[in-house]
Design an enzyme around this catalytic site. Structure first.
Site, PDB file in Angstrom:
ATOM      1  N   SER A 120       0.820  -1.050   0.017  1.00 45.38           N
ATOM      2  CA  SER A 120       0.065  -0.203  -0.070  1.00 45.38           C
ATOM      3  C   SER A 120       0.848   1.223   0.003  1.00 45.38           C
ATOM      4  O   SER A 120       1.568   1.362  -0.668  1.00 45.38           O
ATOM      5  CB  SER A 120      -0.902   0.074   1.131  1.00 45.38           C
ATOM      6  N   LYS A 172     -22.242  16.438   5.816  1.00 42.25           N
ATOM      7  CA  LYS A 172     -21.491  16.822   6.789  1.00 42.25           C
ATOM      8  C   LYS A 172     -21.070  15.860   7.824  1.00 42.25           C
ATOM      9  O   LYS A 172     -21.960  15.116   8.339  1.00 42.25           O
ATOM     10  CB  LYS A 172     -21.766  18.195   7.446  1.00 42.25           C
TER      11      LYS A 172
END
Length: 315
Positions: A120, A172
């Site tokens: 990764s 949000k």
């Protein structure tokens, strides 16, 4: 007479001890002056190959970035070995390392040597090198990005707990662990992941010379051994540091007889800047090694933002 003789003997012993302490003090001062002169550039250091270790979980690390700048600008450093033993970490942290190592590679050759795991974000860092060497059983690859959260809605319902909130817009703080994510929240999160994933794939395609189809095939998130990675072109060679030194000699005309010296980020947590003070601090910290390691691991694993991290699931 025996008392006088004893006094004379004691005085001689005291003088010898004082002499030894004076000599030790002079040597310590001389070493400190030499070290200071080397750091100030008064005496240019000898030519060398710098070894930079990237170990553990990757996160934003200003001290490491500062170190990369110093290695880039140090004329005594003729090449760099980037040793990587990392499962990855934050995508932004790996991005910063990649960009700064590429700035080094613009001036001097860089070889990545992969340890037990370089997956990764660890593989992103490896892509910054001019040449990648890995052990046959190194775990690498895991090309992808992940965003995870814990869903606590059902558990909270069983406990009779309800989470209430007031927010400026529906997306949000979404997704969050206290409510079921809406289709819009999942779509926005997917777009976030795909943006970072396209960037990762672009690095692989550019640095390894793949076409888009090959890049997507290899970049499906799986991990590879070093043997598999070499077969698929994700690394250049199977081997270790000596393999890296041989490549530097043959391909970049960097002598493999140059000393390989470890460069480490500056550590000044205790405000100790003098040479003797640092030595004393390190001696004290060595007695707390186990505790220090636990503290570092806890700090490192607190990751915010998009994550490019590989770790086998415990079962």
């Amino acid at each position: 007479m025996s008392i006088d003789a004893d006094q004379i003997t004691d005085r001689r012993r005291l003088k010898r001890r004082l002499s030894l302490w004076r000599i030790a003090a002079i040597v310590a001062i001389a070493v400190a002056l030499i070290a200071t002169s080397l750091q100030s550039g008064l005496f240019p250091p000898s030519e060398q190959i710098a070894r930079i270790r990237l170990e553990g979980v990757i996160a934003d690390d200003p001290a490491l970035i500062d170190l990369l700048h110093k290695v880039r600008d140090d004329k005594s450093v003729k090449a760099v070995i980037l040793y990587i033993n990392s499962p990855g970490g934050t995508a932004s942290g790996a991005e910063a390392i990649y960009e700064n190592v590429r700035s080094i590679a613009a001036k001097k050759p860089v070889v990545a040597v992969l340890g037990t795991v370089a997956a990764s974000g660890g593989y992103i860092a490896a892509l910054s090198a001019d040449h990648i060497v890995a052990r046959g059983n190194t775990i690498t690859g895991s090309i992808g990005v992940i965003f995870q959260w814990t869903q606590l809605k059902d558990l909270m319902g069983k406990l009779g707990i309800e989470m209430r909130e007031v927010k400026s817009a529906p997306l949000k703080a979404e997704p969050n662990p206290f409510t079921e994510p809406s289709p819009e929240a999942l779509k926005a999160t997917e777009a976030l992941i795909q943006s970072s994933y396209r960037w990762f794939l672009g690095l692989v395609q550019e640095r390894r010379g793949f076409d888009e189809a090959t890049t997507r095939k290899l970049g499906d998130g799986r991990v590879y051994t070093g043997f598999q990675a070499e077969e698929n072109g994700l690394i250049d060679e199977v081997g270790g540091e000596q393999t890296a030194l041989t490549w530097l000699r043959k391909e970049r005309q960097v002598s493999d007889r140059l000393p390989v010296r470890d460069w480490t980020p500056a550590e000044d947590e205790f405000g100790i800047t003098d040479l003797v003070g640092k030595a004393m601090a390190r001696a004290a910290l060595s007695t707390m090694e186990g505790l220090s390691q636990k503290t570092l691991h806890t700090k490192r694993l607190t990751l915010d933002g998009l994550t490019s991290l590989w770790h086998p699931e415990a079962r």
